[in-house]
Design a protein around this motif. Structure first.
Motif, PDB file in Angstrom:
ATOM      1  N   GLU A  57       0.823  -1.210   0.000  1.00  0.00           N
ATOM      2  CA  GLU A  57       0.000   0.000   0.000  1.00  0.00           C
ATOM      3  C   GLU A  57       0.858   1.261   0.000  1.00  0.00           C
ATOM      4  OE1 GLU A  57      -3.276   0.324  -0.467  1.00  0.00           O
ATOM      5  OE2 GLU A  57      -3.244  -1.840  -0.793  1.00  0.00           O
ATOM      6  N   ALA A  58       1.933   1.274   0.785  1.00  0.00           N
ATOM      7  CA  ALA A  58       2.824   2.436   0.831  1.00  0.00           C
ATOM      8  C   ALA A  58       3.471   2.684  -0.523  1.00  0.00           C
ATOM      9  CB  ALA A  58       3.892   2.250   1.909  1.00  0.00           C
ATOM     10  N   THR A  59       3.861   1.620  -1.206  1.00  0.00           N
ATOM     11  CA  THR A  59       4.485   1.753  -2.516  1.00  0.00           C
ATOM     12  C   THR A  59       3.483   2.276  -3.532  1.00  0.00           C
ATOM     13  OG1 THR A  59       5.984  -0.068  -1.988  1.00  0.00           O
ATOM     14  CG2 THR A  59       5.781   0.547  -4.313  1.00  0.00           C
ATOM     15  N   LEU A  60       2.284   1.719  -3.537  1.00  0.00           N
ATOM     16  CA  LEU A  60       1.255   2.182  -4.466  1.00  0.00           C
ATOM     17  C   LEU A  60       0.896   3.642  -4.199  1.00  0.00           C
ATOM     18  CD1 LEU A  60      -1.032  -0.978  -4.580  1.00  0.00           C
ATOM     19  CD2 LEU A  60       0.453  -0.117  -6.410  1.00  0.00           C
ATOM     20  N   SER A  61       0.807   4.036  -2.939  1.00  0.00           N
ATOM     21  CA  SER A  61       0.507   5.429  -2.586  1.00  0.00           C
ATOM     22  C   SER A  61       1.604   6.362  -3.075  1.00  0.00           C
ATOM     23  CB  SER A  61       0.333   5.589  -1.077  1.00  0.00           C
ATOM     24  OG  SER A  61      -0.814   4.928  -0.645  1.00  0.00           O
ATOM     25  N   HIS A  62       2.853   5.944  -2.900  1.00  0.00           N
ATOM     26  CA  HIS A  62       3.978   6.760  -3.361  1.00  0.00           C
ATOM     27  C   HIS A  62       3.924   6.938  -4.880  1.00  0.00           C
ATOM     28  CE1 HIS A  62       7.971   8.549  -3.226  1.00  0.00           C
ATOM     29  NE2 HIS A  62       8.292   7.789  -4.250  1.00  0.00           N
ATOM     30  N   LEU A  63       3.658   5.864  -5.590  1.00  0.00           N
ATOM     31  CA  LEU A  63       3.555   5.951  -7.049  1.00  0.00           C
ATOM     32  C   LEU A  63       2.420   6.881  -7.470  1.00  0.00           C
ATOM     33  CD1 LEU A  63       4.127   2.207  -7.955  1.00  0.00           C
ATOM     34  CD2 LEU A  63       5.717   4.101  -8.370  1.00  0.00           C
ATOM     35  N   GLU A  64       1.282   6.751  -6.821  1.00  0.00           N
ATOM     36  CA  GLU A  64       0.143   7.614  -7.141  1.00  0.00           C
ATOM     37  C   GLU A  64       0.461   9.072  -6.883  1.00  0.00           C
ATOM     38  OE1 GLU A  64      -3.276   6.093  -5.073  1.00  0.00           O
ATOM     39  OE2 GLU A  64      -3.168   4.172  -6.115  1.00  0.00           O
ATOM     40  N   SER A  65       1.189   9.367  -5.804  1.00  0.00           N
ATOM     41  CA  SER A  65       1.546  10.753  -5.488  1.00  0.00           C
ATOM     42  C   SER A  65       2.485  11.345  -6.531  1.00  0.00           C
ATOM     43  CB  SER A  65       2.185  10.850  -4.088  1.00  0.00           C
ATOM     44  OG  SER A  65       3.511  10.362  -4.101  1.00  0.00           O
ATOM     45  N   ARG A  66       3.164  10.488  -7.282  1.00  0.00           N
ATOM     46  CA  ARG A  66       4.073  10.923  -8.350  1.00  0.00           C
ATOM     47  C   ARG A  66       3.419  10.840  -9.721  1.00  0.00           C
ATOM     48  NH1 ARG A  66       8.779  12.793  -7.632  1.00  0.00           N
ATOM     49  NH2 ARG A  66       9.596  11.682  -9.423  1.00  0.00           N
ATOM     50  N   GLY A  67       2.114  10.550  -9.738  1.00  0.00           N
ATOM     51  CA  GLY A  67       1.382  10.488 -11.001  1.00  0.00           C
ATOM     52  C   GLY A  67       1.614   9.216 -11.797  1.00  0.00           C
TER      53      GLY A  67
END
Length: 72
Positions: A57-67
């Protein structure tokens, strides 16, 4: 998406990925994910969390925050 699928997608994007479970660490920090390089550029992610799912979840959230998203 599971961890292996995400790692494969990140590798295809030129990233290096480390996913680790460490029995010598406390339960709250037993799992670790590190992602760097590739499409992340200068961005670097490292999280020490209590579960594999939390790292995912943390990795997916980080990716989403970077578009970025492996789902597109």
């Amino acid at each position: 998406m599971d961890i292996v699928e995400l790692m494969e997608w990140l590798a295809e994007q030129g990233c290096s990925v480390v996913f680790k479970a460490d029995g010598e660490r406390t339960r709250e920090h037993r799992w670790m994910v590190i992602v760097s390089g590739g499409v992340l550029g200068e961005s670097f992610l490292r999280r020490d969390l209590a579960s594999a799912d939390a790292c995912l979840e943390a990795t997916l959230s980080h990716l989403e925050s970077r578009g970025m998203s492996p789902f597109t």
